[in-house]
Design a protein around this motif. Sequence first.
Motif, mmCIF file in Angstrom:
data_model
loop_
_atom_site.group_PDB
_atom_site.id
_atom_site.type_symbol
_atom_site.label_atom_id
_atom_site.label_comp_id
_atom_site.label_asym_id
_atom_site.label_seq_id
_atom_site.Cartn_x
_atom_site.Cartn_y
_atom_site.Cartn_z
ATOM 1 N N ARG A 190 -5.149 -5.912 -2.863
ATOM 2 C CA ARG A 190 -3.719 -6.290 -3.365
ATOM 3 C C ARG A 190 -2.809 -6.610 -2.298
ATOM 4 O O ARG A 190 -1.878 -7.582 -2.545
ATOM 5 N N THR B 228 -9.320 2.516 -9.056
ATOM 6 C CA THR B 228 -9.409 1.015 -8.955
ATOM 7 C C THR B 228 -10.133 0.570 -7.635
ATOM 8 O O THR B 228 -9.866 1.137 -6.509
ATOM 9 N N LEU C 231 -1.718 4.335 -4.644
ATOM 10 C CA LEU C 231 -2.640 3.295 -4.649
ATOM 11 C C LEU C 231 -4.024 3.779 -4.000
ATOM 12 O O LEU C 231 -5.061 3.345 -4.335
ATOM 13 N N ARG C 232 -3.866 4.457 -2.798
ATOM 14 C CA ARG C 232 -4.772 4.832 -1.902
ATOM 15 C C ARG C 232 -5.892 5.514 -2.627
ATOM 16 O O ARG C 232 -7.125 5.439 -2.552
ATOM 17 N N HIS C 233 -5.456 6.364 -3.546
ATOM 18 C CA HIS C 233 -6.152 7.427 -4.256
ATOM 19 C C HIS C 233 -6.389 6.959 -5.881
ATOM 20 O O HIS C 233 -6.987 7.717 -6.642
ATOM 21 N N TYR C 234 -5.803 5.895 -6.201
ATOM 22 C CA TYR C 234 -6.107 5.358 -7.731
ATOM 23 C C TYR C 234 -7.452 5.070 -7.960
ATOM 24 O O TYR C 234 -8.132 4.439 -7.145
ATOM 25 N N LYS D 298 -7.514 -2.402 -4.183
ATOM 26 C CA LYS D 298 -6.686 -1.689 -3.191
ATOM 27 C C LYS D 298 -6.374 -2.545 -1.825
ATOM 28 O O LYS D 298 -5.037 -3.221 -2.227
ATOM 29 N N MET E 158 0.865 -1.187 -0.082
ATOM 30 C CA MET E 158 0.000 0.220 0.248
ATOM 31 C C MET E 158 0.829 1.435 -0.126
ATOM 32 O O MET E 158 1.904 1.344 0.617
#
Length: 303
Positions: A261, A255, A250-253, A258, A246
């Motif tokens: 993953r 998708t 990724l937190r704000h991507y 999160k 993390m």
Amino acid sequence: MRRKLIVNADDFGMCVGVNTGIIRAHQAGIVTSTTLMANGLAFDDAVARLRDAPRLGVGIHLVLLGGQPVAPPSDVRSLLGPDGTLPNDFGLFLRRLLRRELRPAEIEIEFRAQVEKVLAAGLQPTHLDSHKHTHAHPQVLDAMLRVAESYGIQSVRRPHERLTFASLAGLRPGEILTFIKQKASALALARYAADFRARLRTASVRTPDAFFGFAHTGLLNPALICYILRLLPVGTSELMCHPSEMDDTLRHYPTRLKASRVRELAALTDARVQAEITRQNIQLVSFAHLDHCNEPRTTDHAR
């Protein structure tokens, strides 16, 4: 014949957390292959990290959904939204594709630009697949196959899972609905499976004999992976996965994958999974293994 397994981690280059997780899942786990996003925010970081992973197979994760195009925007206008990026909406993409609003020539231009970027980084791609399986559609597949032939790339993903495959092994109650939705998407994708096989019969590319991971995207856990390992058919199978550590990106991507993953990274490095591979006498390989086959491999385990 032995049972062989390619464990391919998608989205290499998406962000630093994904890159870190994929390399860790390779070095300390069962991941043997990854696919690199040429338009990923952390593309350069991904390429640099490959110096520490010389045995990791690297293919290209061709992207038509999300992010900036690699080709000049003026060359791929039909693929772009009003903001000049590739819209990250699969439903919109499919509707526009069916209405023939997306120009096949521009899909091929963007694919070629992405391949060229990977080649310019000094990499020799083992195979091609696509973000959110867009190449399951015949128009996108045709562009992919032309690009594969042009650059001598000999293998592609066949993203059609066996329709009867279903398991709730290790799933938490809140994950069951996700599985049902994913399984419905896999069944919808199956409408293109026969056409996909027909096109590959006349193409100079190979595919693994079986594919796993579509219905369980974002849901892999040690019990489920062990269940899949016990089901593997003779030949070469692919297991798709999405490990990551993390980070803020990724937190704000945009998708849904999160925290899942991070859980997949733990599963792919779990000692029970590695012990099951030994117990089942499964050989871990990459897509480069398919290049040593004499004939194209398009055996159908999707039905």
